[in-house]
Design a protein around this motif. Structure first.
Motif, mmCIF file in Angstrom:
data_model
loop_
_atom_site.group_PDB
_atom_site.id
_atom_site.type_symbol
_atom_site.label_atom_id
_atom_site.label_comp_id
_atom_site.label_asym_id
_atom_site.label_seq_id
_atom_site.Cartn_x
_atom_site.Cartn_y
_atom_site.Cartn_z
ATOM 1 N N ASN A 25 24.034 41.735 71.985
ATOM 2 C CA ASN A 25 23.364 42.148 70.750
ATOM 3 C C ASN A 25 22.791 43.555 70.880
ATOM 4 O O ASN A 25 22.931 44.385 69.969
ATOM 5 C CB ASN A 25 22.253 41.162 70.402
ATOM 6 C CG ASN A 25 22.793 39.823 69.929
ATOM 7 O OD1 ASN A 25 23.964 39.705 69.572
ATOM 8 N ND2 ASN A 25 21.952 38.812 69.930
ATOM 9 N N ASN A 28 25.294 46.339 70.672
ATOM 10 C CA ASN A 28 25.871 46.573 69.350
ATOM 11 C C ASN A 28 24.814 46.853 68.291
ATOM 12 O O ASN A 28 25.064 46.661 67.101
ATOM 13 C CB ASN A 28 26.707 45.361 68.929
ATOM 14 C CG ASN A 28 27.992 45.237 69.709
ATOM 15 O OD1 ASN A 28 28.984 45.893 69.425
ATOM 16 N ND2 ASN A 28 27.965 44.378 70.721
ATOM 17 N N PHE A 34 27.535 44.695 62.358
ATOM 18 C CA PHE A 34 27.484 43.705 63.443
ATOM 19 C C PHE A 34 26.524 42.584 63.093
ATOM 20 O O PHE A 34 25.455 42.807 62.528
ATOM 21 C CB PHE A 34 27.064 44.380 64.748
ATOM 22 C CG PHE A 34 27.000 43.430 65.928
ATOM 23 C CD1 PHE A 34 28.165 43.058 66.578
ATOM 24 C CD2 PHE A 34 25.792 42.918 66.368
ATOM 25 C CE1 PHE A 34 28.112 42.189 67.665
ATOM 26 C CE2 PHE A 34 25.731 42.060 67.437
ATOM 27 C CZ PHE A 34 26.889 41.693 68.094
ATOM 28 N N ARG A 102 32.291 44.915 59.066
ATOM 29 C CA ARG A 102 32.350 46.315 59.454
ATOM 30 C C ARG A 102 33.049 47.123 58.374
ATOM 31 O O ARG A 102 34.205 46.848 58.018
ATOM 32 C CB ARG A 102 33.073 46.462 60.789
ATOM 33 C CG ARG A 102 33.040 47.863 61.345
ATOM 34 C CD ARG A 102 33.352 47.885 62.824
ATOM 35 N NE ARG A 102 33.181 49.219 63.365
ATOM 36 C CZ ARG A 102 33.122 49.498 64.656
ATOM 37 N NH1 ARG A 102 33.193 48.517 65.536
ATOM 38 N NH2 ARG A 102 32.958 50.736 65.080
ATOM 39 N N SER A 204 23.929 47.249 61.778
ATOM 40 C CA SER A 204 23.755 45.997 62.510
ATOM 41 C C SER A 204 22.471 45.303 62.058
ATOM 42 O O SER A 204 21.501 45.949 61.675
ATOM 43 C CB SER A 204 23.684 46.288 64.017
ATOM 44 O OG SER A 204 23.301 45.133 64.733
#
Length: 246
Positions: A25, A28, A34, A102, A204
């Motif tokens: 995690n 990213n 994400f 994405r 993210s």
């Protein structure tokens, strides 16, 4: 004594799984679209006798946090932010259809439209390929319009439409490649009501502070189990010394 060692060993494996999910995690935190992985633990009671004397720990990644990330305006025509819970269909490396949030779309040298990590984007006609163009525009419904090189800007051509699917009512799982898939195989149908915002990008949804706290907690859990194993070794040594007494 040996039971304590095996119990601690299972807890250490759980701490490693939690640490791996948290590290992924954090790695990213700046990846567009994400979805953070969620790890959870449960007790597995050892049965077979009249009582349940001990429980082993089992911890694994159970799913993904599907909350939306923050949307940032970029002004780039190929950047899209997907509204709601819809997913963008792409071609996975093994050829299957996968899904992602994405939206940092790219054009390869051959004109193939891909996500930022190189997966071909799926449209109504399959993988989308764009001809050389002066301008590319993506509408709210995912329709892709281009103005060919030297063409009339007032007469754009419709190339294809992004395949946008809603996971509502379907069980989806996240793979090791970061793509979502239908559990048990299959594909999600296209959702004609799904919408995108062109010129924006969803980030993210990982919260860095929370992820760091989880990593510290997993590290402390590991250290605790190491202390228990050391205590078990001391108990074993003391028992052996006691047996050697006359």
């Amino acid at each position: 004594m040996d039971r304590l060692i095996y119990t601690s060993l299972s807890a250490m494996r759980g701490a490693m799984a939690r640490q791996a999910a948290t590290a992924n995690n954090l790695a990213n935190v700046n990846t567009a679209g994400f979805r953070g992985e969620i790890a959870a633990a449960q007790a597995l009671w050892v049965t077979g006798g009249e009582i349940q004397p001990r429980a082993l720990a089992s911890e694994q990644v159970l799913g993904a946090d599907m909350r939306e990330g923050a949307v940032t305006e970029t002004g780039r025509s190929l950047d899209i932010a997907i509204d709601g819970d819809a997913l963008l269909a792409v071609q996975a490396p093994n050829g299957d259809e996968g899904y992602t949030r994405r939206g940092d779309l790219q054009l390869s040298d051959s004109g193939l439209l891909t996500t930022g990590d190189g997966n071909p984007v799926q449209g109504d006609q399959g993988p989308i390929a764009l001809p050389p163009a002066d301008n590319v525009k993506i509408d709210r419904d995912g329709s892709i319009w281009v103005v060919p090189l030297g063409g009339d800007p007032n007469q754009p051509q419709l190339i294809d439409r992004l395949k946008l699917a809603s996971p509502a009512g379907s069980a989806i799982v996240k793979g090791l490649d970061g793509l979502f898939r239908v559990e048990g195989g299959g594909a999600l149908p296209a959702d004609p009501q799904a919408r995108v915002t062109s010129g924006s990008l969803e980030g993210s949804n990982v919260e860095t502070t929370s992820a760091l706290v989880e990593m510290i907690e997993a590290s402390r859990a590991w250290e605790t189990q190491m202390k228990l194993i050391s205590a078990a070794r001391e108990i074993d040594t003391a028992s052996a010394d006691l047996m050697r007494l006359d």
